[in-house]
Design a protein around this motif. Structure first.
Motif, mmCIF file in Angstrom:
data_model
loop_
_atom_site.group_PDB
_atom_site.id
_atom_site.type_symbol
_atom_site.label_atom_id
_atom_site.label_comp_id
_atom_site.label_asym_id
_atom_site.label_seq_id
_atom_site.Cartn_x
_atom_site.Cartn_y
_atom_site.Cartn_z
ATOM 1 N N VAL B 69 4.170 -19.931 -3.442
ATOM 2 C CA VAL B 69 2.722 -19.742 -3.536
ATOM 3 C C VAL B 69 2.221 -18.981 -2.316
ATOM 4 N N ALA B 70 2.789 -19.295 -1.128
ATOM 5 C CA ALA B 70 2.379 -18.586 0.080
ATOM 6 C C ALA B 70 2.686 -17.096 -0.054
ATOM 7 N N VAL B 71 3.889 -16.791 -0.534
ATOM 8 C CA VAL B 71 4.244 -15.375 -0.733
ATOM 9 C C VAL B 71 3.288 -14.740 -1.732
ATOM 10 N N ALA B 72 2.956 -15.501 -2.795
ATOM 11 C CA ALA B 72 2.054 -14.967 -3.823
ATOM 12 C C ALA B 72 0.695 -14.645 -3.232
ATOM 13 N N ILE B 73 0.221 -15.508 -2.325
ATOM 14 C CA ILE B 73 -1.102 -15.265 -1.727
ATOM 15 C C ILE B 73 -1.078 -13.957 -0.942
ATOM 16 N N ILE B 74 -0.020 -13.792 -0.125
ATOM 17 C CA ILE B 74 0.069 -12.566 0.679
ATOM 18 C C ILE B 74 0.158 -11.348 -0.236
ATOM 19 N N MET B 75 0.985 -11.490 -1.276
ATOM 20 C CA MET B 75 1.171 -10.382 -2.219
ATOM 21 C C MET B 75 -0.166 -10.003 -2.871
ATOM 22 N N GLY B 76 -0.895 -11.043 -3.314
ATOM 23 C CA GLY B 76 -2.169 -10.778 -3.976
ATOM 24 C C GLY B 76 -3.144 -10.061 -3.066
ATOM 25 N N LEU B 77 -3.230 -10.539 -1.805
ATOM 26 C CA LEU B 77 -4.165 -9.925 -0.864
ATOM 27 C C LEU B 77 -3.795 -8.472 -0.611
ATOM 28 N N LEU B 78 -2.501 -8.226 -0.368
ATOM 29 C CA LEU B 78 -2.052 -6.864 -0.072
ATOM 30 C C LEU B 78 -2.334 -5.945 -1.250
ATOM 31 N N ILE B 79 -1.971 -6.403 -2.449
ATOM 32 C CA ILE B 79 -2.140 -5.564 -3.634
ATOM 33 C C ILE B 79 -3.605 -5.207 -3.818
ATOM 34 N N GLU B 80 -4.465 -6.213 -3.676
ATOM 35 C CA GLU B 80 -5.880 -5.952 -3.917
ATOM 36 C C GLU B 80 -6.422 -4.960 -2.882
ATOM 37 N N ARG B 81 -6.105 -5.210 -1.587
ATOM 38 C CA ARG B 81 -6.689 -4.384 -0.540
ATOM 39 C C ARG B 81 -6.165 -2.943 -0.593
ATOM 40 N N LEU B 82 -4.844 -2.808 -0.817
ATOM 41 C CA LEU B 82 -4.250 -1.487 -0.680
ATOM 42 C C LEU B 82 -4.385 -0.637 -1.939
ATOM 43 N N THR B 83 -4.261 -1.261 -3.113
ATOM 44 C CA THR B 83 -4.206 -0.416 -4.306
ATOM 45 C C THR B 83 -5.438 -0.526 -5.195
ATOM 46 N N LEU B 84 -6.000 -1.721 -5.345
ATOM 47 C CA LEU B 84 -7.083 -1.856 -6.325
ATOM 48 C C LEU B 84 -8.457 -1.606 -5.730
ATOM 49 N N ARG B 85 -8.616 -1.826 -4.411
ATOM 50 C CA ARG B 85 -9.921 -1.602 -3.793
ATOM 51 C C ARG B 85 -10.378 -0.148 -3.948
ATOM 52 N N PRO B 86 -9.484 0.836 -3.725
ATOM 53 C CA PRO B 86 -9.945 2.236 -3.896
ATOM 54 C C PRO B 86 -10.274 2.574 -5.346
ATOM 55 N N MET B 87 -9.890 1.710 -6.280
ATOM 56 C CA MET B 87 -10.066 2.019 -7.699
ATOM 57 C C MET B 87 -11.382 1.478 -8.257
ATOM 58 N N VAL B 88 -12.173 0.822 -7.413
ATOM 59 C CA VAL B 88 -13.434 0.257 -7.909
ATOM 60 C C VAL B 88 -14.329 1.398 -8.398
ATOM 61 N N GLY B 89 -14.812 1.272 -9.614
ATOM 62 C CA GLY B 89 -15.703 2.291 -10.154
ATOM 63 C C GLY B 89 -14.987 3.480 -10.770
ATOM 64 N N GLN B 90 -13.667 3.464 -10.775
ATOM 65 C CA GLN B 90 -12.915 4.567 -11.386
ATOM 66 C C GLN B 90 -12.775 4.319 -12.897
ATOM 67 N N PRO B 91 -12.437 5.374 -13.669
ATOM 68 C CA PRO B 91 -12.292 5.163 -15.117
ATOM 69 C C PRO B 91 -11.152 4.197 -15.458
ATOM 70 N N VAL B 92 -11.219 3.690 -16.702
ATOM 71 C CA VAL B 92 -10.269 2.668 -17.141
ATOM 72 C C VAL B 92 -8.829 3.138 -16.968
ATOM 73 N N LEU B 93 -8.572 4.384 -17.368
ATOM 74 C CA LEU B 93 -7.187 4.862 -17.331
ATOM 75 C C LEU B 93 -6.646 4.853 -15.909
ATOM 76 N N ALA B 94 -7.493 5.231 -14.935
ATOM 77 C CA ALA B 94 -7.029 5.278 -13.551
ATOM 78 C C ALA B 94 -6.616 3.890 -13.093
#
Lengths: 347, 295
Positions: B69-94
């Protein structure tokens, strides 16, 4: 926009011309001559890569019309390729059709299957449509595997190389010419399809579906048309692929291929004919880089690192393009072009 | 009859795991409107993490779960910050391509770290044997069902009674209103990815205990998508009902029809057939909201 300095359009024909200036014509012919002279300079290995690139370009053109222009995202493109591939394979191997008759049949079959699986697009879009096309891919592959008696199931089936008047496209060079000729034709049609009434309707649907419908674009007709055209391209590409390998198995059409085709669109730039070519070439070259670097990495670090290299590289390329250049290489190319056209002035 | 009931029971157990995975997907979708294709890959990573902590490090089960679970928390935070944050407001396909690229990178990382090999830790997880008449319930499936039910109940309580849970529910309703009420939407997004990662990793550990881990385990994500579509994409209750339905239907259909088909493997395409049917006839699923579109 996009014209060299001092060139002005003075009529409809000039405005619509794809190749507007003499320089552009010269560059086109220079490119074509260089392209078709490739077998003179390169060995079989590079020709194989170029042939596969050509087949990918044909396939991605279809995806570009479907996804880039009409915004009907398809993640089952490899499945539609498989339909074309098996149609053509069965017609030539089992029913003794010539390749030239089987190719249009393959295109048609893929197009019709595309229309069937495009039916959900009339009610859903975005993620739901992606799921419908993913489902299409797996259902198509499953059906092919089930029809053991006809398709050979998982064992695959042998497919003859195409021939014309006694000449068999057996050597790599001859097949390269065949694929490149069809790829050039495909590019020409793709560029022009989006300039027709249907193409403008696709773009209207992409930009705003409801607004397009209000403006009088028949969503039913045009969405299914987009599916048909996109899958016809896929069918042709699939047929060319199995005739090239001279063998048809479902392993040639893995689900991830559909994803890579979308990746090529992203890297190249959605909704741009040039982008398709950029995307297909750059991702395939990346693959080649991986096959070259892989063994070195396996020797230097570990075999695991080598086998994961391809996945990580491809994933990262798509990821970085999405973050830093969502409009793809085609957009960069436009920027370079407008820069050198105006040089030394800034605007 | 026994055969039928046996199929029902094992289908139910399978369905609970589908539910668990589907819930991770629904949470991300509800909060940040991102369709997470990589959910199946969280499961695969979870399975490998289970192998690492249980077999390689010989940790007890509770410690392994905590570590995963600890690894999952770190993974989730990293994924959200690095890859999904820049995608806010982008089209569905992106956004979808981003999660696909993410899934490919995760697959590559799994190959890099664990060699992409088949790993199994059969018999390491605690087991409960249960026999009702002639029905025998496979012991590791039962523990899976229990863990799934516990996690689902915890999640439901979390959304009902805690501040962050309520903030997530509110964000699902309307991001702008939530922002003006003083809730940081980016934190909510991060939290939703963390929860999805944790849920996926737990599902992975359960599935890994039952059938072992390898890269294709990620395909279970595809089945979770069928569950999500059937239940309605924005309904957690729908995911539970649809998960159990699909698990049972799949098992029963495969049990009766597979012997009749030469190639077999009906269980693998069954979810996709369900998907197509749902998409054509009831696109918003059983319990989903019908979206009203405006220009």
């Amino acid at each position: 926009m996009g014209l060299p300095s001092g060139t002005f359009n003075q009529g409809y024909a000039q405005d619509m011309a794809i190749f507007r200036t003499r320089t552009q014509w010269v560059m086109l012919f220079a490119f074509l001559i260089l392209l078709f002279a490739c077998p003179l300079f390169f060995g079989d290995r590079i020709l194989t890569v170029l042939t596969i690139i050509g087949i990918s370009i044909i396939s991605v053109h279809g995806l570009n019309i479907l996804t880039g222009y009409c915004n009907q995202i398809s993640m089952g493109h490899a499945g539609f390729m498989a339909v074309g591939a098996y149609t053509s394979a069965l017609l030539t191997a089992k029913l003794d059709f010539s390749f030239w008759a089987a190719l249009p049949c393959a295109a048609l079959a893929a197009g019709i299957v595309g229309i069937i699986f495009g039916l959900p697009s009339l009610r859903v879009k975005g993620f739901y449509l992606i799921m419908a096309t993913v489902a299409a891919h797996f259902i198509i592959i499953w059906v092919i595997l089930q029809l053991y008696g006809v398709t050979g199931g998982a064992d695959g089936m042998a497919v003859p190389r195409p021939e014309i008047g006694g000449f068999v496209f057996k050597s790599k060079a001859s097949y390269f010419y065949l694929v490149m000729a069809i790829a050039c034709l495909g590019t020409f049609f793709a560029k022009n399809i989006v300039r027709t009434r249907a193409g403008r309707a696709f773009i209207a649907i992409r930009d705003n579906e409801l607004a397009a419908e209000v403006m009088g674009v028949n969503l039913w007709t045009y969405k299914l048309q987009a599916f048909f055209i996109g899958c016809v391209y896929a069918g042709v590409a699939g047929s060319l692929l199995v005739h090239y390998v001279a063998f048809a198995t479902t392993d040639q059409f893995p689900f991830m291929n559909s994803v890579w085709y979308l990746g090529m669109l992203i890297v190249g730039g959605m909704g741009s004919t040039m982008g398709v070519i950029f995307g297909a070439v750059s991702l395939k070259l990346l693959d080649e880089l991986v096959t070259v670097v892989g063994p070195i990495l396996a020797a230097a670090v570990s075999p695991q690192a080598a086998s994961s290299l391809g996945l990580i590289m491809r994933g990262l390329v798509i990821l970085l393009f999405l973050i830093f250049e969502p409009r793809g290489l085609a957009h960069r190319w436009q920027m370079v072009k407008s820069y050198y056209r105006l040089w030394p002035f800034s605007h | 009859m026994t055969f039928f009931l046996q199929l029902m029971v094992s289908g139910f157990a399978l369905g609970m795991v589908y539910t668990l995975i589907a819930i991770g997907f629904v949470i991300i979708l509800k909060c940040s409107k991102a369709f997470n294709i990589a959910q199946g890959h969280f499961v695969m990573i979870g399975g490998y993490l289970g192998f690492t902590f249980l077999v390689t490090f010989h940790l007890p089960v509770w410690a392994s779960l905590l570590a995963a679970v600890a690894v999952a928390i770190i993974m989730g935070l990293l994924i959200e910050r690095l890859t999904l944050r820049p995608m806010v407001g982008q089209p569905v396909l992106a956004v979808i391509m981003m999660t696909i690229a993410l899934s490919v990178v995760l697959e590559g990382l799994a190959t890099l770290v664990w060699g992409g090999e088949y790993k199994t830790y059969h018999g390491v997880l605690p087991t409960i044997t249960l026999k009702v008449g002639e029905l025998s319930i496979p012991p590791e499936t039962l523990i899976g069902v229990i863990v799934s039910i516990i996690v689902v109940i915890i999640l439901m309580l979390f959304f009902r009674y805690t501040r962050s849970g309520l903030a997530m529910m509110a964000t699902a309703e309307d991001e702008q209103v939530v922002q003006s009420a003083g809730i940081k939407v980016t934190t909510v997004y991060a939290l939703s990815w963390v929860i999805a990662c944790i849920v996926g990793v737990i599902g992975g550990i359960i599935l890994g205990g039952v059938s072992g881990v390898m890269i294709p385990l990620a395909n279970v994500g595809m089945k979770a998508f069928a569950v999500v579509l059937l239940g309605g994409v924005n309904s957690i209750g729908g995911a539970i009902v649809a998960g159990i339905m699909l698990g049972v239907l799949e098992n029963v259909a495969a049990g009766y029809l597979d012997p009749l088909l030469p190639g077999g493997g009906l269980a693998n395409v069954f979810p996709f057939v369900v998907m197509i049917i749902v998409l054509i006839f009831r696109p918003h699923g059983l319990f989903g909201l019908v979206e009203i579109e405006r220009i």
